[in-house]
Write a protein that holds these residues in place. Sequence first.
Motif: not given
Length: 268
Positions: A17, A23, A28, A31-32, A35, A59, A64-65
């Motif tokens: 990551v 990053a 990012k 992963i977005d 999600q 993160l 990144i959340d």
Amino acid sequence: MLLEHIDGFIIDLDGTVYRGVEAIDGAKETIDALQKRNLPVVFLSNRGNISRAMCVERLGRIGIDARPEQILLTSTVTGQYLRKHAPEAKVWTLGDRGLREELAEQGVTLAMHPEEADKLVITLHENLTYSELNDAFRAARSGAEIIATNEDKSFPGENGESIDVAGMIGAIVATTGQQVQVVIGKPSQIMADAALHALGLSPERCLVIGDSIASDIALGKRAGMRTALVLSGSSTREHGENAVDRPDYIWDSLADLLIELEREELSA
């Protein structure tokens, strides 16, 4: 098609990551996308010198959340292990403050003095002083059993490969003659079980993604999961293709997963 077989994703952090504070390209966005599609994700890292709160913040700085319950560090899983197997133990640590914060969060009792410790937990210490090393030496010499968050020799840092927990372990083992009793980190079943429990899935429905054949891919293979090696960290394509535990997929980076997701959506 990938999503016909996979319901959850176990994703490494260092070299997968991010690298240092930056990053990795495409991480990012990938992963977005996971999600957004409500696909369960757990971040599983051999990092033991930080806490989940620190990791959430790290993160967040790269956009990144992530929620704390999505993050399983070796500091987290070590705390869970101690709470289950040695709930009364007093623990001394050799590592950065994130380890102590995470152990305390897990309800572990930290010793006031090294000589009174029942357990010595060793992890990466990026700000190590002689005094701290000597305190760990005193804990082990006084009979504290050694637990290592992991045994990795190096990790992909911001400026290249950097010494990891094995260096800290070596100093204490060589000077005290005490041996490590338990290793928590990948590729152990302890870490695999923690990730599967967090996801609530069976191993055959999970994909492990990471940059290390020895930790990420080995964990997945041993636990019966599918595996993807990314080349954005410490491994090369040649390493992956010639590995005894050959990964199911070899990708340049996490961005290749996003390409696969978009391809499957177009063909659906």
